[in-house]
Design a protein around this motif. Structure first.
Motif, PDB file in Angstrom:
ATOM      1  N   PRO A   1       0.799  -1.237   0.000  1.00 50.12           N
ATOM      2  CA  PRO A   1       0.000   0.000   0.000  1.00 50.12           C
ATOM      3  C   PRO A   1       0.828   1.281   0.000  1.00 50.12           C
ATOM      4  O   PRO A   1       0.282   2.369  -0.225  1.00 50.12           O
ATOM      5  N   PHE A   2       2.134   1.171   0.258  1.00 42.40           N
ATOM      6  CA  PHE A   2       2.970   2.365   0.387  1.00 42.40           C
ATOM      7  C   PHE A   2       3.844   2.624  -0.833  1.00 42.40           C
ATOM      8  O   PHE A   2       4.648   3.555  -0.831  1.00 42.40           O
ATOM      9  N   VAL A   3       3.691   1.822  -1.887  1.00 44.09           N
ATOM     10  CA  VAL A   3       4.539   1.958  -3.078  1.00 44.09           C
ATOM     11  C   VAL A   3       4.389   3.346  -3.708  1.00 44.09           C
ATOM     12  O   VAL A   3       5.362   3.907  -4.219  1.00 44.09           O
ATOM     13  N   GLU A   4       3.209   3.916  -3.655  1.00 42.35           N
ATOM     14  CA  GLU A   4       2.981   5.236  -4.241  1.00 42.35           C
ATOM     15  C   GLU A   4       2.694   6.277  -3.161  1.00 42.35           C
ATOM     16  O   GLU A   4       1.991   7.267  -3.402  1.00 42.35           O
ATOM     17  N   HIS A   5       3.248   6.089  -2.003  1.00 44.32           N
ATOM     18  CA  HIS A   5       3.060   7.046  -0.910  1.00 44.32           C
ATOM     19  C   HIS A   5       3.606   8.413  -1.329  1.00 44.32           C
ATOM     20  O   HIS A   5       4.639   8.502  -2.000  1.00 44.32           O
ATOM     21  N   PRO A   6       2.943   9.504  -0.961  1.00 39.13           N
ATOM     22  CA  PRO A   6       3.410  10.830  -1.389  1.00 39.13           C
ATOM     23  C   PRO A   6       4.764  11.247  -0.810  1.00 39.13           C
ATOM     24  O   PRO A   6       5.433  12.121  -1.380  1.00 39.13           O
ATOM     25  N   ASP A   7       5.175  10.637   0.276  1.00 37.22           N
ATOM     26  CA  ASP A   7       6.459  10.993   0.897  1.00 37.22           C
ATOM     27  C   ASP A   7       7.569  10.134   0.287  1.00 37.22           C
ATOM     28  O   ASP A   7       7.532   8.902   0.361  1.00 37.22           O
ATOM     29  N   SER A   8       8.570  10.778  -0.292  1.00 37.05           N
ATOM     30  CA  SER A   8       9.647  10.040  -0.959  1.00 37.05           C
ATOM     31  C   SER A   8      10.456   9.198   0.022  1.00 37.05           C
ATOM     32  O   SER A   8      10.993   8.147  -0.355  1.00 37.05           O
ATOM     33  N   ASP A   9      10.556   9.627   1.286  1.00 42.82           N
ATOM     34  CA  ASP A   9      11.291   8.828   2.274  1.00 42.82           C
ATOM     35  C   ASP A   9      10.599   7.489   2.516  1.00 42.82           C
ATOM     36  O   ASP A   9      11.257   6.461   2.712  1.00 42.82           O
ATOM     37  N   VAL A  10       9.281   7.503   2.497  1.00 46.51           N
ATOM     38  CA  VAL A  10       8.535   6.251   2.659  1.00 46.51           C
ATOM     39  C   VAL A  10       8.791   5.343   1.463  1.00 46.51           C
ATOM     40  O   VAL A  10       9.064   4.139   1.627  1.00 46.51           O
ATOM     41  N   ARG A  11       8.719   5.889   0.259  1.00 49.92           N
ATOM     42  CA  ARG A  11       8.947   5.066  -0.937  1.00 49.92           C
ATOM     43  C   ARG A  11      10.370   4.513  -0.940  1.00 49.92           C
ATOM     44  O   ARG A  11      10.603   3.372  -1.344  1.00 49.92           O
TER      45      ARG A  11
END
Length: 276
Positions: free
Chosen positions: A122-132
């Motif tokens: 679910p986090f592959v397209e997360h808006p935060d680049s650090d998460v990706r």
């Protein structure tokens, strides 16, 4: 690893509670990670339970610290892997803080447990680049098709380092091979970020895909030749690379740089492919 540093981490006399208190208060990231590393090497149940307590905290900074401790608990021999995975999984449920999500994703990468794959999707397209970026590390080394597909998507990210690490994950950290994976690597052979471009090159070369040949020849004739280009040449082992490699050897004659050994290995691999 310097044995004296290892001994210092292993034999640090400060109680676990004190190390955690200091890590929470420490603002300097390097010093904070020195404290965390002491806990990694201690790797006792006391440290595990302290990290689990941090993960249940109402403060995101403490949950992130808990994830960072759990990720590499027992660097020489992984300690409590199932307990760590279960705690990280619980913490991820409903987590909204980007730093905590990133810390958990990276910790999953260290655990290398395939059960993490569906939790990270679910986090592959997360808006935060650090998460990706964390998701890339959590997905890499897995040969599961879901992880590969996620890394393919991340190899087209607008962040240079995310693309770079996703391509490293696809090209080098797994032996998985498929047309989709090769095509994803080939699409990045003209990536504007040189490190990402070279990782794509190495990945294709490892799979003996000759779409790597022309861009590799171009890389070998560049003013500065990166070690990844030499790695790709050795992996591709195509005899058409021999003239370019020998010309590079002529230019580097008398040079004692460490890359000379890599160059010799690439020449040997390509010349060996000429043998009947």
């Amino acid at each position: 690893m310097d044995e004296s540093i290892f001994d210092r981490w292993k034999k640090d006399p400060r109680p676990t509670e004190e190390l955690i208190r200091l890590a929470i208060a420490e603002q300097d990231e390097e010093r904070k990670w020195e404290l965390i590393t002491v806990l990694h090497f201690r790797a006792t149940r006391e440290v595990l339970e302290a990290a689990e307590g941090l993960c249940a905290s109402g403060e995101p900074e403490e949950r992130q610290l808990g994830a960072n401790i759990l990720g590499q608990l027992g660097p020489r021999e992984s300690a409590f892997p199932n307990e760590r995975f279960e705690c990280l999984s619980r913490t991820l449920e409903g987590e909204a803080d980007a730093d905590v999500i990133q810390g958990i994703a990276i910790a999953f990468g260290h655990l290398n447990d395939p059960r993490a794959i569906p939790l990270l999707l679910p986090f592959v397209e997360h808006p935060d680049s650090d998460v990706r970026w964390g998701v890339v590390h959590g997905m890499s080394t897995h040969s599961d098709g879901r992880a590969i597909h996620a890394l393919i998507r991340l190899s087209n990210d607008n962040d240079d380092e995310i693309r770079n690490w996703a391509l490293f994950g696809l090209g080098t950290l797994t032996d998985y091979d498929s047309p989709d994976l090769r095509n994803a690597l080939a699409e990045r052979l003209n990536d504007p970020y040189v490190e990402a471009r070279l990782e794509a090159l190495v990945g294709l070369a490892r799979r003996k895909d000759n779409r790597a040949l022309d861009p590799l020849l171009e890389s070998l004739s560049a003013k500065e030749v990166d070690e990844l280009a030499l790695e790709a040449a050795q992996e591709l082992a195509n005899p058409q690379l021999v003239p370019a490699l020998l010309e590079l050897k002529r230019k580097w004659a008398g040079d004692n740089d460490r890359l000379v050994a890599d160059l010799d290995s690439a020449i040997a691999a390509c010349q060996q492919s000429l043998s009947p």
